[in-house]
Design an enzyme around this catalytic site. Structure first.
Site, PDB file in Angstrom:
ATOM      1  N   GLY A 183      -5.450  -4.906  10.030  1.00 22.73           N
ATOM      2  CA  GLY A 183      -5.832  -5.380   8.316  1.00 22.73           C
ATOM      3  C   GLY A 183      -4.956  -5.852   7.252  1.00 22.73           C
ATOM      4  O   GLY A 183      -3.521  -6.020   7.429  1.00 22.73           O
ATOM      5  N   GLN A 239      -1.629  -9.560  -0.331  1.00 24.30           N
ATOM      6  CA  GLN A 239      -0.460  -9.702   0.933  1.00 24.30           C
ATOM      7  C   GLN A 239       0.179 -10.968   1.005  1.00 24.30           C
ATOM      8  O   GLN A 239       0.998 -10.759   1.479  1.00 24.30           O
ATOM      9  CB  GLN A 239      -0.792  -9.086   1.767  1.00 24.30           C
ATOM     10  CG  GLN A 239      -1.348  -7.463   1.616  1.00 24.30           C
ATOM     11  CD  GLN A 239      -1.087  -6.763   3.297  1.00 24.30           C
ATOM     12  OE1 GLN A 239      -2.401  -6.354   3.675  1.00 24.30           O
ATOM     13  NE2 GLN A 239       0.028  -6.585   3.853  1.00 24.30           N
ATOM     14  N   CYS A 296       2.267  -0.509   7.674  1.00 24.30           N
ATOM     15  CA  CYS A 296       1.583  -2.072   6.952  1.00 24.30           C
ATOM     16  C   CYS A 296       2.267  -3.510   6.686  1.00 24.30           C
ATOM     17  O   CYS A 296       3.568  -3.410   6.899  1.00 24.30           O
ATOM     18  CB  CYS A 296       1.400  -1.677   5.092  1.00 24.30           C
ATOM     19  SG  CYS A 296       1.092  -2.727   4.119  1.00 24.30           S
ATOM     20  N   LEU A 297       1.830  -4.747   7.285  1.00 29.38           N
ATOM     21  CA  LEU A 297       2.379  -6.245   7.162  1.00 29.38           C
ATOM     22  C   LEU A 297       3.743  -5.878   6.364  1.00 29.38           C
ATOM     23  O   LEU A 297       3.635  -6.593   6.745  1.00 29.38           O
ATOM     24  CB  LEU A 297       0.997  -7.036   7.226  1.00 29.38           C
ATOM     25  CG  LEU A 297       0.902  -6.902   8.928  1.00 29.38           C
ATOM     26  CD1 LEU A 297      -0.461  -7.793   8.391  1.00 29.38           C
ATOM     27  CD2 LEU A 297       2.023  -7.599  10.922  1.00 29.38           C
ATOM     28  N   HIS A 348      -6.622   2.304   2.838  1.00 36.46           N
ATOM     29  CA  HIS A 348      -5.299   1.287   3.479  1.00 36.46           C
ATOM     30  C   HIS A 348      -5.436  -0.209   2.648  1.00 36.46           C
ATOM     31  O   HIS A 348      -4.375  -0.564   1.028  1.00 36.46           O
ATOM     32  CB  HIS A 348      -4.807   1.297   4.231  1.00 36.46           C
ATOM     33  CG  HIS A 348      -3.822   0.435   4.727  1.00 36.46           C
ATOM     34  ND1 HIS A 348      -2.435   1.177   4.738  1.00 36.46           N
ATOM     35  CD2 HIS A 348      -3.481  -0.605   4.476  1.00 36.46           C
ATOM     36  CE1 HIS A 348      -1.922   0.493   5.169  1.00 36.46           C
ATOM     37  NE2 HIS A 348      -2.027  -0.779   4.470  1.00 36.46           N
ATOM     38  N   GLU A 349      -6.839  -1.378   2.564  1.00 37.42           N
ATOM     39  CA  GLU A 349      -6.976  -2.169   2.021  1.00 37.42           C
ATOM     40  C   GLU A 349      -7.460  -2.665   0.697  1.00 37.42           C
ATOM     41  O   GLU A 349      -6.654  -3.304  -0.146  1.00 37.42           O
ATOM     42  CB  GLU A 349      -7.700  -3.135   3.291  1.00 37.42           C
ATOM     43  CG  GLU A 349      -7.217  -3.477   4.897  1.00 37.42           C
ATOM     44  CD  GLU A 349      -5.150  -3.887   4.855  1.00 37.42           C
ATOM     45  OE1 GLU A 349      -5.056  -4.391   4.179  1.00 37.42           O
ATOM     46  OE2 GLU A 349      -4.998  -3.454   5.657  1.00 37.42           O
ATOM     47  N   HIS A 371      -4.423  -2.015  -1.402  1.00 37.24           N
ATOM     48  CA  HIS A 371      -3.676  -3.118  -2.249  1.00 37.24           C
ATOM     49  C   HIS A 371      -4.234  -4.190  -2.148  1.00 37.24           C
ATOM     50  O   HIS A 371      -3.660  -4.464  -4.153  1.00 37.24           O
ATOM     51  CB  HIS A 371      -3.651  -4.420  -0.638  1.00 37.24           C
ATOM     52  CG  HIS A 371      -2.850  -3.598   0.007  1.00 37.24           C
ATOM     53  ND1 HIS A 371      -1.144  -3.703   0.176  1.00 37.24           N
ATOM     54  CD2 HIS A 371      -2.744  -2.951   1.531  1.00 37.24           C
ATOM     55  CE1 HIS A 371      -0.075  -4.114   1.199  1.00 37.24           C
ATOM     56  NE2 HIS A 371      -1.690  -3.428   2.261  1.00 37.24           N
TER      57      HIS A 371
HETATM   58  C1  QAP Z   1      -3.739  -1.083   7.499  1.00 35.00           C
HETATM   59  O1  QAP Z   1      -1.817  -2.602   9.284  1.00 35.00           O
HETATM   60  C2  QAP Z   1      -3.823   0.176   8.488  1.00 35.00           C
HETATM   61  O2  QAP Z   1       5.266  -2.000  10.679  1.00 35.00           O
HETATM   62  C3  QAP Z   1      -3.203  -2.558   8.901  1.00 35.00           C
HETATM   63  O3  QAP Z   1       6.585  -3.896  12.422  1.00 35.00           O
HETATM   64  C4  QAP Z   1      -2.330   0.806   9.746  1.00 35.00           C
HETATM   65  O4  QAP Z   1      -1.832  -4.415  10.557  1.00 35.00           O
HETATM   66  C5  QAP Z   1      -4.195   0.847   8.202  1.00 35.00           C
HETATM   67  C6  QAP Z   1       1.790  -4.014  11.797  1.00 35.00           C
HETATM   68  C7  QAP Z   1      -2.698   1.711  10.246  1.00 35.00           C
HETATM   69  C8  QAP Z   1      -4.205   2.292   8.544  1.00 35.00           C
HETATM   70  C9  QAP Z   1      -3.606   3.174  10.416  1.00 35.00           C
HETATM   71  C10 QAP Z   1       2.690  -2.894  10.980  1.00 35.00           C
HETATM   72  C11 QAP Z   1       2.605  -4.689  12.087  1.00 35.00           C
HETATM   73  C12 QAP Z   1       1.174  -4.281  11.136  1.00 35.00           C
HETATM   74  C13 QAP Z   1       3.897  -3.147  11.270  1.00 35.00           C
HETATM   75  C14 QAP Z   1      -1.769  -2.913  10.259  1.00 35.00           C
HETATM   76  C15 QAP Z   1       5.314  -4.129  12.136  1.00 35.00           C
HETATM   77  C16 QAP Z   1       4.798  -4.539  12.301  1.00 35.00           C
HETATM   78  C17 QAP Z   1       0.279  -3.396  10.642  1.00 35.00           C
HETATM   79 CO    CO Z   2      -1.105  -3.151   4.353  1.00 37.24          CO
END
Ligand code: QAP
Ligand code: CO
Length: 168
Positions: free
Chosen positions: A46, A51, A92-93, A134-135, A138
């Site tokens: 996501g 971001q 989170c990215l 979550h989004e 943001h």
């Molecule tokens: C949001 O997060 C989310 O730490 C999206 O080193 C995630 O795409 C909502 C990512 C989980 C609910 C549950 C994170 C990639 C990606 C990192 C992501 C990383 C590389 C996160």
């Molecule tokens: Co995020």
């Protein structure tokens, strides 16, 4: 298509609030495509426009293993159904390398516009329900680490600031 730069915590631009999109133009569709490309390349599930330093209410997501179901949400709103909560490990990215448990309402209906500006609704009680919250956070300048204790958030800030400096 283009890869966009993803802002990393504690960048203050992650605290800016997104504005509603008045009209879904070709430029908005291009931005959605670029955000999807950026999210797939990361890889992530996501990404919110905040971001990538764009203050517009636009979110992209793909929760499939095969990465073949790109979702676009424009001006999303959620309606919480019932009183159930779920705990999930979130990442989170914009906070790379950190995963923490967050509690959120587990059953929602999402109201949004699609890439063609058409309104649609989606009901969910699992990962989509958590991810959209979550989004949407943001878009309001909020991060999942804001739900943690100040001490935990401080530790994450210190580590990411150090990493940021090393990249200079
Ligand atoms: C949001 O997060 C989310 O730490 C999206 O080193 C995630 O795409 C909502 C990512 C989980 C609910 C549950 C994170 C990639 C990606 C990192 C992501 C990383 C590389 C996160
Ligand atoms: Co995020």
């Amino acid at each position: 298509m283009a890869l966009l730069n993803i802002l990393k915590f504690p960048d203050p631009r992650l605290r800016k609030k997104a504005k509603p999109i008045q009209e879904v133009t070709p430029e908005i569709r291009q931005l959605a495509d670029d955000m999807l490309e950026t999210m797939y390349a990361a890889p992530g599930i996501g990404l919110a426009a905040t971001q990538v330093d764009v203050q517009k209410q636009l979110i992209v997501m793909d929760l499939t293993e095969e990465k073949n179901n790109p979702l676009v949400f424009i001006n999303p709103k959620i309606e919480v159904i019932g009183e159930g909560f779920e705990e999930m490990d979130e990442g989170c990215l914009s906070v790379p390398g950190f995963y923490e448990t967050v509690q959120r309402p587990d059953h929602v209906i999402i109201h949004a516009l699609d890439k063609n500006g058409q309104p649609f609704q989606l009901e969910d009680e699992s990962l989509l329900a958590v991810c959209i919250q979550h989004e949407i956070d943001h878009l309001n300048g909020k991060l999942f680490i804001d739900y943690l204790s100040p001490l935990k958030r401080q530790r994450i800030r210190k580590k990411l600031e150090k990493q940021g400096r090393l990249q200079l």
